[in-house]
Design an enzyme around this catalytic site. Sequence first.
Site, PDB file in Angstrom:
ATOM      1  N   GLN A 148       0.849  -1.203   0.000  1.00  0.00           N
ATOM      2  CA  GLN A 148       0.000   0.000   0.000  1.00  0.00           C
ATOM      3  C   GLN A 148       0.879   1.244   0.000  1.00  0.00           C
ATOM      4  OE1 GLN A 148      -0.288   1.853   3.294  1.00  0.00           O
ATOM      5  NE2 GLN A 148      -1.205   3.547   2.147  1.00  0.00           N
ATOM      6  N   TYR A 150       1.023   5.486   0.346  1.00  0.00           N
ATOM      7  CA  TYR A 150       0.455   6.807   0.656  1.00  0.00           C
ATOM      8  C   TYR A 150       1.123   7.826  -0.261  1.00  0.00           C
ATOM      9  CZ  TYR A 150      -2.054   5.846   5.055  1.00  0.00           C
ATOM     10  OH  TYR A 150      -2.948   5.424   6.000  1.00  0.00           O
ATOM     11  N   LYS A 274      -7.631   2.754  -3.128  1.00  0.00           N
ATOM     12  CA  LYS A 274      -8.273   2.455  -1.831  1.00  0.00           C
ATOM     13  C   LYS A 274      -8.909   3.712  -1.248  1.00  0.00           C
ATOM     14  CE  LYS A 274      -7.059   0.646   2.796  1.00  0.00           C
ATOM     15  NZ  LYS A 274      -7.140   1.741   3.745  1.00  0.00           N
ATOM     16  N   HIS A 298     -11.833   3.790   5.472  1.00  0.00           N
ATOM     17  CA  HIS A 298     -10.624   3.742   6.307  1.00  0.00           C
ATOM     18  C   HIS A 298     -10.965   3.276   7.735  1.00  0.00           C
ATOM     19  CE1 HIS A 298      -6.391   5.343   5.665  1.00  0.00           C
ATOM     20  NE2 HIS A 298      -6.316   4.984   6.939  1.00  0.00           N
ATOM     21  N   ARG A 301     -11.711   6.070  10.229  1.00  0.00           N
ATOM     22  CA  ARG A 301     -10.582   6.813  10.801  1.00  0.00           C
ATOM     23  C   ARG A 301     -10.262   8.104  10.067  1.00  0.00           C
ATOM     24  NH1 ARG A 301      -7.581   3.205  14.081  1.00  0.00           N
ATOM     25  NH2 ARG A 301      -5.512   4.067  13.666  1.00  0.00           N
TER      26      ARG A 301
HETATM   27  C1  LIG Z   1      -4.228   0.822  13.332  1.00  0.00           C
HETATM   28  C2  LIG Z   1      -4.632   1.091  11.903  1.00  0.00           C
HETATM   29  C3  LIG Z   1      -3.703   1.607  11.028  1.00  0.00           C
HETATM   30  C4  LIG Z   1      -4.049   1.828   9.691  1.00  0.00           C
HETATM   31  N1  LIG Z   1      -3.088   2.260   8.819  1.00  0.00           N
HETATM   32  C5  LIG Z   1      -3.376   2.336   7.501  1.00  0.00           C
HETATM   33  C6  LIG Z   1      -2.341   2.603   6.557  1.00  0.00           C
HETATM   34  O1  LIG Z   1      -1.178   2.754   6.904  1.00  0.00           O
HETATM   35  N2  LIG Z   1      -2.696   2.686   5.252  1.00  0.00           N
HETATM   36  C7  LIG Z   1      -3.991   2.525   4.828  1.00  0.00           C
HETATM   37  O2  LIG Z   1      -4.260   2.623   3.632  1.00  0.00           O
HETATM   38  N3  LIG Z   1      -4.971   2.237   5.703  1.00  0.00           N
HETATM   39  C8  LIG Z   1      -4.693   2.128   7.015  1.00  0.00           C
HETATM   40  N4  LIG Z   1      -5.675   1.779   7.906  1.00  0.00           N
HETATM   41  C9  LIG Z   1      -7.028   1.484   7.407  1.00  0.00           C
HETATM   42  C10 LIG Z   1      -7.128   0.013   7.033  1.00  0.00           C
HETATM   43  O3  LIG Z   1      -6.358  -0.285   5.901  1.00  0.00           O
HETATM   44  C11 LIG Z   1      -8.584  -0.367   6.702  1.00  0.00           C
HETATM   45  O4  LIG Z   1      -9.107   0.522   5.745  1.00  0.00           O
HETATM   46  C12 LIG Z   1      -9.468  -0.369   7.952  1.00  0.00           C
HETATM   47  O5  LIG Z   1      -8.759  -0.800   9.075  1.00  0.00           O
HETATM   48  C13 LIG Z   1     -10.652  -1.279   7.720  1.00  0.00           C
HETATM   49  O6  LIG Z   1     -11.506  -1.273   8.805  1.00  0.00           O
HETATM   50  P1  LIG Z   1     -11.516  -2.411   9.935  1.00  0.00           P
HETATM   51  O7  LIG Z   1     -10.313  -2.148  10.795  1.00  0.00           O
HETATM   52  O8  LIG Z   1     -12.780  -2.143  10.646  1.00  0.00           O
HETATM   53  O9  LIG Z   1     -11.452  -3.746   9.248  1.00  0.00           O
HETATM   54  C14 LIG Z   1      -5.361   1.565   9.250  1.00  0.00           C
HETATM   55  C15 LIG Z   1      -6.295   1.060  10.146  1.00  0.00           C
HETATM   56  C16 LIG Z   1      -5.943   0.802  11.464  1.00  0.00           C
HETATM   57  C17 LIG Z   1      -6.962   0.206  12.383  1.00  0.00           C
END
Ligand SMILES: Cc1cc2nc3c(=O)[nH]c(=O)nc-3n(C[C@H](O)[C@H](O)[C@H](O)COP(=O)(O)O)c2cc1C
Length: 418
Positions: A148, A150, A274, A298, A301
């Site tokens: 992935q 950024y 994504k 995300h 988040r």
């Molecule tokens: C602790 C954490 C760190 C994350 N870091 C990234 C990241 O570095 N890059 C990214 O594209 N998504 C990141 N995400 C989002 C996840 O890829 C994903 O979209 C999300 O966790 C999906 O939801 P779920 O945790 O309910 O399954 C992160 C999510 C969490 C929980």
Amino acid sequence: MAGAAQSWGSGGLDGRAAELRRRYPCVADLEQLARRRIPRFAYDFVAGGVGGDHGLRRNRAALDAVQLVPRYGRDVTRIETGVTLFGRDYALPVGVAPMGLAGLAWPGIDEILAAAAQRARIPYVSSTVANAPIERLAALAPDVFWFQLYGLPGDDHAVSLELVRRAERAGAHVLVLTMDVPARQKREGDVRNGLAVPFRPRLRTVLDVLRAPRWGLEVLRRGQPRFENFCSYVPAPASTASLAGYTYHKMAGPLTWEAVARLREAWPRALVVKGILHPEDAERAVRLGVDGVLVSNHGGRQSDAAPASIDALPAIAARVAGRATLLLDSGVRCGLDVLRALALGADAVLAGRAFLYGGAALGAPGADHVAALFREEIRGAMALGGVTEPAALRETLALHPGAIRFPAAPRPALAETA
Ligand SMILES: Cc1cc2nc3c(=O)[nH]c(=O)nc-3n(C[C@H](O)[C@H](O)[C@H](O)COP(=O)(O)O)c2cc1C
């Protein structure tokens, strides 16, 4: 008959796996255990969303609201859960979502999840800001490794392009471009907890760590989690602080559609965007030659006002069906959630926190256990749906009250037609 009764009770598993299934029959049990085992600020970082956590809760509520109408009387003795994504075969239609700074949940968890994904033969997506370098994680998960990216727009995307070359050399099968972080968002919970890398101890955080001694000892043993992919871009010797500073300053700015077009040229294998929630954005990506669209908010988040990804999925599926592989994440915790997404048009899903909780709760066996739970639950739910292969789930009647109706004939954006 005794054998049948036994396999009924243990799900057909032996030894340690059966024991884990008995003690932790679903992901929520692992979350509870993880919560007790790690400091409060680390749990909040993983579990939390943004703002008032409305987006986070919306994901769960929207998934729960999707009803699947069962079909009985069909022969479901042989169920095949495997899927082919971008020309490669995977054992389940669920993979591990990219998670940066996951080392906060448990030191070394990137390696734990990569190796577990390889054993389960499910996609593993490594984050740009993983706490282990691309090359190490790719070596642990050679058959299932995705990377992935950024946006690092500085120096005309020099570092992004270098990371992409590293991912290609390391053998990544798919490149995932995260579109939904055009700017850093304030996560109130983390601010309140004084979460910072490098870790700056405050009385409360120290007390938190004292309540999670195993976690604290592991951090002492392995060192604080660092953004390992950037080691060659900071003056040697790289430190936690210099890597954090680099990440803060360089990883700021959007991945624009122009950047996607350039990365499409630079990356010879499958490309996924994504964080897509609008059918027009999905359409635009497909027109740029992207192979897959990951519908995601995300995990709640980024924007507290973003719709649940499951609610955005049907319109996006209708728009790009047959032209792109469709993936979904955000809120997926069990096999039924996977089926909900597949019934509404996804080819596969990713889960983030579910795997993180397993690894943080129990290490490698916990991560394996999450994959096993998905396997069991997907099979069980497929049997109830009367289907024997994931693709057939499209025929399942899904009742979906939250599905978003985007405007039927949106005006084409000017830049898009250029
Ligand atoms: C602790 C954490 C760190 C994350 N870091 C990234 C990241 O570095 N890059 C990214 O594209 N998504 C990141 N995400 C989002 C996840 O890829 C994903 O979209 C999300 O966790 C999906 O939801 P779920 O945790 O309910 O399954 C992160 C999510 C969490 C929980």
